[in-house]
Enzyme design. Structure first.
Site, PDB file in Angstrom:
ATOM      1  CG  ASP A  72       0.018  -0.798   2.599  1.00 42.91           C
ATOM      2  OD1 ASP A  72       1.138  -0.659   2.744  1.00 42.91           O
ATOM      3  OD2 ASP A  72      -1.160  -1.325   3.140  1.00 42.91           O
ATOM      4  CG  ASP A 141      -8.777  -1.863  11.512  1.00 41.87           C
ATOM      5  OD1 ASP A 141      -7.455  -2.607  11.627  1.00 41.87           O
ATOM      6  OD2 ASP A 141      -9.186  -1.055  11.613  1.00 41.87           O
ATOM      7  CG  HIS A 143      -6.062  -2.360   9.138  1.00 44.08           C
ATOM      8  ND1 HIS A 143      -6.123  -0.834   9.537  1.00 44.08           N
ATOM      9  CD2 HIS A 143      -4.228  -2.806   8.789  1.00 44.08           C
ATOM     10  CE1 HIS A 143      -4.784  -0.835   9.994  1.00 44.08           C
ATOM     11  NE2 HIS A 143      -3.934  -1.980   9.780  1.00 44.08           N
ATOM     12  CD  GLU A 148      -8.669   1.187   8.043  1.00 45.65           C
ATOM     13  OE1 GLU A 148      -8.881   0.032   8.513  1.00 45.65           O
ATOM     14  OE2 GLU A 148      -8.017   2.016   7.831  1.00 45.65           O
TER      15      GLU A 148
HETATM   16  P1  PGA Z   1       2.084  -1.772  12.578  1.00 41.75           P
HETATM   17  O1  PGA Z   1       1.099  -1.541  11.347  1.00 41.75           O
HETATM   18  O2  PGA Z   1       3.530  -2.839  12.304  1.00 41.75           O
HETATM   19  O3  PGA Z   1       3.021  -0.298  12.724  1.00 41.75           O
HETATM   20  O4  PGA Z   1       1.298  -1.987  13.909  1.00 41.75           O
HETATM   21  C1  PGA Z   1       0.500  -2.649  10.872  1.00 41.75           C
HETATM   22  C2  PGA Z   1      -0.878  -2.286   9.954  1.00 41.75           C
HETATM   23  O5  PGA Z   1      -1.385  -1.415  10.387  1.00 41.75           O
HETATM   24  O6  PGA Z   1      -0.688  -2.915   8.940  1.00 41.75           O
END
Ligand code: PGA
Length: 275
Positions: A72, A141, A143, A148
């Site tokens: 992304d 959450d 995702h 999302e």
């Molecule tokens: P993080 O983010 O590795 O910084 O926890 C992961 C995400 O939000 O996909």
């Protein structure tokens, strides 16, 4: 589905890096046969990238015949902004290894036509022969990439509006100023990741424990998009102890009992240096 439980973040990162290393070496990539890797950003994969750089430096591993596709990128954030995923990937990984920049693909969140950019990304993945190993992280959450809660589980690469929880979680990278956090992103879809031959999802920290529980102990549910990978034929969840806090003792014991089998997957294999 495999669940690999390591004591802490560093050991989980090392296990994930060794797994990637072995997959690349065993594939024997060449000029006519590239290994294709899907990659995440964020705090989770940082330790894994550090280890991969180490394996490259000691001559065990080369990325010369590896193509990468990132999951992304924010929309509208200048490419050179320190928090863009372009900057993240170059500053934390790509600039230290021998990947050809032309083979390191990242969505362009500043493209004039964002939908065309997403379509062309899917086309490039298909032209590369699909993804051999998609590595991902998740948000608290649940995702995966920026899919999302409520995202279609057959979604493809597209423009997404970020959930409030994600914007809040990402604020730490923007001086805790919510107004500076981009609110839109381009992201591969759940379906895009599901098409990979193999998927490895790294989940660490107590703040992701509920998401890991939803990912593996409850049913497939588009409100926890990571749960879709229960239906992928080759998914490995790599986590630390803290991330298992919401799992049943029985689940943890079962998968820990399989560690001797899982650890064989990361045994050293013949490296570039030994050839
Ligand atoms: P993080 O983010 O590795 O910084 O926890 C992961 C995400 O939000 O996909």
């Amino acid at each position: 589905m495999r669940l690999v439980i390591l004591d802490d973040y560093n050991l989980a990162s090392e296990w994930a890096a060794k797994y990637i290393r072995n997959r690349i070496i065993q594939f024997k990539p060449s000029a006519n046969n590239f290994f294709t890797l899907g990659l995440p950003t964020g705090s989770t994969p940082y330790g894994c990238y550090q280890k991969l750089i180490e394996y490259y430096r000691c001559g065990e591993l080369s990325f010369k015949f590896v193509k990468t596709f990132n999951m992304d990128e924010y929309v509208g954030l200048p490419r050179a902004h320190p928090e863009s995923y372009h900057s993240y990937m170059w500053n934390n990984f790509f600039k230290y290894i021998d990947i050809d920049p032309a083979n390191a693909h990242i969505l362009d969140g500043n493209a004039e036509d964002l939908e065309a950019e997403c379509k062309s990304y899917e086309r490039k993945i298909a032209e590369a022969g699909g993804i051999h190993l998609f590595v991902g992280g998740i948000g608290p959450d649940g995702h995966i990439a920026f899919n999302e809660p409520g995202s279609s589980l057959v979604s493809r690469t597209r423009v997404k509006t970020l959930a409030k929880d994600t914007i809040v979680a990402n604020a730490r990278f923007f001086g805790n100023d919510l107004s500076k956090v981009p609110t839109m992103a381009l992201t591969v879809g759940v379906g895009t990741v599901m098409d990979a031959k193999e998927v490895m999802i790294v989940i660490t920290g107590a703040h992701k424990a509920f998401a890991l529980y939803k990912a593996i102990e409850e049913g497939v549910n588009h409100m926890w998009t990571v749960s879709a990978f229960q239906q992928h034929p080759h998914t490995i969840f790599v986590c630390d102890e803290d991330a298992t806090l919401e799992l049943r003792v029985k689940t943890v014991k079962y998968f820990k009992g399989l560690m001797h089998v899982h650890n064989k997957l990361v045994d050293p294999v013949l490296s570039v240096k030994d050839k």
